[in-house]
Design a protein around this motif. Structure first.
Motif, PDB file in Angstrom:
ATOM      1  N   GLY A  57      55.104  46.480 -58.339  1.00 24.90           N
ATOM      2  CA  GLY A  57      55.816  47.282 -58.585  1.00 24.90           C
ATOM      3  C   GLY A  57      55.864  48.483 -57.290  1.00 24.90           C
ATOM      4  O   GLY A  57      57.352  48.517 -56.973  1.00 24.90           O
ATOM      5  N   LYS A  58      54.978  48.676 -56.208  1.00 23.21           N
ATOM      6  CA  LYS A  58      55.183  49.266 -55.086  1.00 23.21           C
ATOM      7  C   LYS A  58      56.105  48.623 -53.698  1.00 23.21           C
ATOM      8  O   LYS A  58      57.079  48.348 -53.223  1.00 23.21           O
ATOM      9  N   GLN A  59      55.827  46.579 -54.208  1.00 17.41           N
ATOM     10  CA  GLN A  59      56.493  45.856 -52.943  1.00 17.41           C
ATOM     11  C   GLN A  59      58.024  45.533 -53.593  1.00 17.41           C
ATOM     12  O   GLN A  59      58.709  45.634 -52.841  1.00 17.41           O
ATOM     13  N   GLY A  64      63.320  47.188 -52.096  1.00 20.69           N
ATOM     14  CA  GLY A  64      65.292  46.820 -51.910  1.00 20.69           C
ATOM     15  C   GLY A  64      65.209  46.756 -53.696  1.00 20.69           C
ATOM     16  O   GLY A  64      67.329  46.618 -54.217  1.00 20.69           O
ATOM     17  N   GLN A  65      63.944  46.533 -54.717  1.00 16.79           N
ATOM     18  CA  GLN A  65      64.371  45.965 -55.783  1.00 16.79           C
ATOM     19  C   GLN A  65      64.351  47.092 -56.962  1.00 16.79           C
ATOM     20  O   GLN A  65      64.004  47.643 -57.775  1.00 16.79           O
ATOM     21  N   THR A  66      65.480  48.003 -56.868  1.00 12.53           N
ATOM     22  CA  THR A  66      65.738  48.959 -57.193  1.00 12.53           C
ATOM     23  C   THR A  66      67.477  49.524 -57.623  1.00 12.53           C
ATOM     24  O   THR A  66      67.556  51.091 -58.469  1.00 12.53           O
ATOM     25  N   ARG A  67      67.954  48.460 -57.654  1.00 16.99           N
ATOM     26  CA  ARG A  67      69.197  48.627 -57.980  1.00 16.99           C
ATOM     27  C   ARG A  67      69.687  48.367 -60.300  1.00 16.99           C
ATOM     28  O   ARG A  67      68.265  47.375 -60.272  1.00 16.99           O
ATOM     29  N   SER A 277      64.253  48.843 -62.511  1.00 20.82           N
ATOM     30  CA  SER A 277      64.120  47.694 -61.785  1.00 20.82           C
ATOM     31  C   SER A 277      62.693  47.258 -61.951  1.00 20.82           C
ATOM     32  O   SER A 277      62.125  46.295 -61.712  1.00 20.82           O
ATOM     33  N   PRO A 278      62.270  48.196 -60.885  1.00 19.30           N
ATOM     34  CA  PRO A 278      60.998  47.904 -59.970  1.00 19.30           C
ATOM     35  C   PRO A 278      59.298  47.343 -61.548  1.00 19.30           C
ATOM     36  O   PRO A 278      58.751  46.875 -61.094  1.00 19.30           O
ATOM     37  N   ALA A 279      59.843  48.338 -62.599  1.00 17.56           N
ATOM     38  CA  ALA A 279      58.733  47.949 -63.477  1.00 17.56           C
ATOM     39  C   ALA A 279      58.832  46.539 -64.227  1.00 17.56           C
ATOM     40  O   ALA A 279      57.907  45.772 -64.568  1.00 17.56           O
TER      41      ALA A 279
END
Length: 403
Positions: A57-59, A64-67, A277-279
């Motif tokens: 999740g942190k990686q 940038g996997q936040t969209r 997204s991160p999840a």
């Protein structure tokens, strides 16, 4: 006056307030006032999310996997879900038959928004998870309770099921292992469900969120193994919340007929868009990485369950089905209904849970919330020390009752 002039929707007004609200509000107030409250009401594992999942999740955030992602979830995660179904159950699903949702609850909500019309009925074995009936009602449907008997370990009775079904029945819930009782439906019960579902065209909604948290040997009975022909009439709900201690990450998933999943994607596209997204990348690590974490939790849960059940059954008048899965005990306290404390009569499970909170400083959930007023639910997703102290307090509170 301005607030009173705003009319609320009938679909909201028909949903009754939860009987747990008063108890929960009081628990928070007592804790804020400095009281030592032992909380047995929380329905989540008392473990941290596995380290490799947290790191993923942190990686994802750092990468940038936040969209926004695709509405039904990232392709890699849907492929991983399909892979897990194949490896764990030998069920074949194409990624397009899978939806990633914002937790299991959201997936169930999507199902009924996508397939129910006003006045159509859904069969719900009781005791049930608290949100099943409201989800049906909010979609315009009618929840129909199918009572389960404690004497048969809350297994489904085919005769009662047949009596509750009607020409308006569109679907049936299956939750095995169940919340709140931890019970598992037998092959005989599932065969009866399968026969009626095939004959009458019902959708089977199989909530498998607790499937990895079990205390029995071998593979659990499942409707799709009992009757593979039901695959096009079944939607399977699961997720990472319970199996990987990821309740707050809010990732669930559904697998089912393509046309239903497409309709559910329509609902999701106009509500949440995509899941977090991160999840999703954390869930991908959970499903593709080591699968031994649930077994580690079960090893810790088992002695807690055994102590809880044994201690409850040592109390005169109390019965408790030994849960085969999940992390709850659901004891029957109805023998104490009608007794009183300081002139206040305990008439039902809400009063009993309130009494435990006030006098024992133990927070629980009344069985009325689950459609079974004779019972009270306790979670054993907490330490053995807390369970032992909680039982000491409960037994002391019960001996103080009069009548």
């Amino acid at each position: 006056m301005a607030q009173e002039s705003i009319h609320l929707a009938n679909r909201v007004l028909q949903v009754p307030p939860s009987p747990t609200l008063a108890v929960n509000a009081k628990a928070k107030a007592l804790k804020a006032a400095g009281e030592n409250i032992l909380n047995f009401s929380v329905g989540e594992p008392d473990f941290d999310t596995p380290e490799h999942v947290r790191e993923a999740g942190k990686q994802a955030i750092d990468d940038g996997q936040t969209r926004y992602t695709a509405v039904p979830g990232i392709p890699e995660l849907r492929e991983a879900v399909a892979m897990r179904f194949k490896l764990d159950h030998n069920w074949e699903y194409h990624p397009d038959q899978i939806q990633i949702c914002c937790g299991g609850k959201h997936g169930l909500y999507n199902i009924f928004q996508a397939m129910l019309n006003p006045g159509e009925e859904v069969l719900i074995p009781a005791p049930y998870w608290v949100s099943y009936p409201p989800m049906v009602q909010l979609a315009g449907g009618i929840p129909v309770e199918v009572p389960l008997d404690e004497a048969s370990n809350f297994d489904l009775d085919p005769n009662i099921l047949a009596a509750k079904a009607s020409n308006k029945t569109r679907a049936i819930f299956l939750n095995s292992p169940s919340n709140p009782a931890g019970s598992i439906f037998s092959v005989t019960a599932l065969q009866a469900v399968a026969k009626m579902a095939l004959e009458r065209g019902w959708l089977v909604v199989s909530d498998d969120i607790y499937e990895t948290i079990t205390y029995v040997e071998g593979k659990l009975p499942h409707i799709l193994d009992v009757e593979p022909r039901l695959k096009e009439q079944t939607v399977v709900l699961n997720g990472v919340s319970k199996s990987f201690a990821m309740t707050g990450w809010r990732i669930g998933y559904c697998a089912g007929p393509s046309h239903l999943i497409k309709a559910m994607n329509k609902v999701q596209s106009h509500s949440t868009s995509n899941p977090c997204s991160p999840a999703q990348y954390a869930a991908l690590a959970a499903l593709t990485g080591p699968q031994d974490f649930p077994a580690q939790m079960n090893k810790a849960f088992l002695p807690r369950r055994d102590f809880f059940v044994r201690d409850l059954e040592s109390i005169e008048g109390v019965t408790c089905v030994n849960p085969s899965g999940a992390f709850y005990v659901f004891p029957n306290f109805s023998a104490y209904y009608g007794k009183s404390f300081k002139g206040k009569v305990l008439k039902d499970s809400v009063a009993m849970a309130d009494y435990f909170l006030e006098e024992a400083k133990v927070a629980s959930v009344p069985g009325a919330a689950f459609g079974a007023d004779a019972f009270v639910r306790f979670s054993f997703a907490t330490s053995m020390e807390v369970i032992q102290e909680g039982m000491t307090r409960i037994k002391k509170a019960l001996t103080a009752l009069e009548g």
